[in-house]
Design an enzyme around this catalytic site. Sequence first.
Site, PDB file in Angstrom:
ATOM      1  N   CYS A 170    -103.791  27.441   4.631  1.00  0.00           N
ATOM      2  CA  CYS A 170    -102.938  27.367   5.815  1.00  0.00           C
ATOM      3  C   CYS A 170    -102.490  28.733   6.321  1.00  0.00           C
ATOM      4  O   CYS A 170    -102.023  28.847   7.459  1.00  0.00           O
ATOM      5  CB  CYS A 170    -101.724  26.488   5.538  1.00  0.00           C
ATOM      6  SG  CYS A 170    -102.132  24.755   5.239  1.00  0.00           S
ATOM      7  N   HIS A 218     -96.068  28.142  10.895  1.00  0.00           N
ATOM      8  CA  HIS A 218     -97.106  27.195  10.504  1.00  0.00           C
ATOM      9  C   HIS A 218     -96.521  25.787  10.603  1.00  0.00           C
ATOM     10  O   HIS A 218     -95.413  25.525  10.136  1.00  0.00           O
ATOM     11  CB  HIS A 218     -97.567  27.498   9.082  1.00  0.00           C
ATOM     12  CG  HIS A 218     -98.416  26.430   8.479  1.00  0.00           C
ATOM     13  ND1 HIS A 218     -99.488  25.878   9.143  1.00  0.00           N
ATOM     14  CD2 HIS A 218     -98.353  25.792   7.271  1.00  0.00           C
ATOM     15  CE1 HIS A 218    -100.051  24.968   8.376  1.00  0.00           C
ATOM     16  NE2 HIS A 218     -99.376  24.881   7.245  1.00  0.00           N
ATOM     17  N   ASN A 257    -100.428  18.808  10.378  1.00  0.00           N
ATOM     18  CA  ASN A 257    -100.767  20.089   9.765  1.00  0.00           C
ATOM     19  C   ASN A 257    -102.250  20.367   9.992  1.00  0.00           C
ATOM     20  O   ASN A 257    -103.109  19.748   9.360  1.00  0.00           O
ATOM     21  CB  ASN A 257    -100.444  20.044   8.270  1.00  0.00           C
ATOM     22  CG  ASN A 257    -100.688  21.373   7.570  1.00  0.00           C
ATOM     23  OD1 ASN A 257    -101.298  22.279   8.123  1.00  0.00           O
ATOM     24  ND2 ASN A 257    -100.224  21.482   6.341  1.00  0.00           N
TER      25      ASN A 257
END
Length: 321
Positions: free
Chosen positions: A112, A248, A278
């Site tokens: 990520c 994020h 996500n």
Amino acid sequence: MSYARIIGTGSYLPPRVVTNRELESTVDTNDEWIVERTGIRQRHVAETETACDLAEVAAQRALEMAGKRPEDIDLIVMGTSTPDLVFPSTACLLQGRLGISTGAAFDVNAACSGFIYALGVAHNFMKAGTSKCALVVGSEVMTRILDWNDRTTCVLFGDGAGALVLEASDEPGILSTHLHSDGKYEHLLNVSAGISRNHHLLRETGAFLQMKGNEVFKMAVNTLGRIVDETLEANQLTKADIDWLVPHQANIRIIQATAKKLNMPMERVVVTVGEHGNTSSASIPLALDAAIRDGRIQRGDMLLLEAFGGGFTWGSALVRY
């Protein structure tokens, strides 16, 4: 010394949308539970598209905003954990799609944090004077590595791509990037097989994303709090100097905790996790593009970008837009 300045952004989400209500029919979960704990209401799923397909659209949109042609690009760095192939890199595939035949193109796999890592690499290429116009991309098809029977992970992730064009400039743009990792936490967030390790699982049962959510949450909140301090200290700034937090998009509770660390109201935080879940390394450029195109982020604003991912990896970038 040259700076790297953002001159264009672009993003793309595949058209297939899977809502929380749809997931209720396949796993033991419900919309209220997902929204309360994650902030996610839906996610986009790439049915046939690859990471390169998504990246190509996002890159073309970024180039259009920047007023650049593909041949102006002399560097492509792509953050992805879900590449089209083992090799060539997805960045090389994108380079070919765009008709570029000069400069370097390569992938960065930092889960990520992949986009922040890619941005840090491109930033340092420009500081060194070896790139004048770079394309930085985050593109993921995370749904390809999900176990859709695992309610703890399948509700969290989605697919998408975001891109930005950087141009070398005498005026400050990216002020600093900060990259970190600690490999001893591999067991808390991983995909269980690869090419040279447990490769038999790829053929026999499949290899899916696995996560120990509570432990990852605690580490993410603590680590992102520290990198906020590190970034501000490195630039001799205070929390009040930050105009926008572009985090994020993993979980609304992690985003809220980071905003609290900055004493920043949620009105000054770009939040898109509800619309696409996500998307790993794609989430920051997706959020950045959304806030630039709708006018929230204006030229001159000070932005803090930050991410945390498997590895563990984490990183930040301080940007004068």
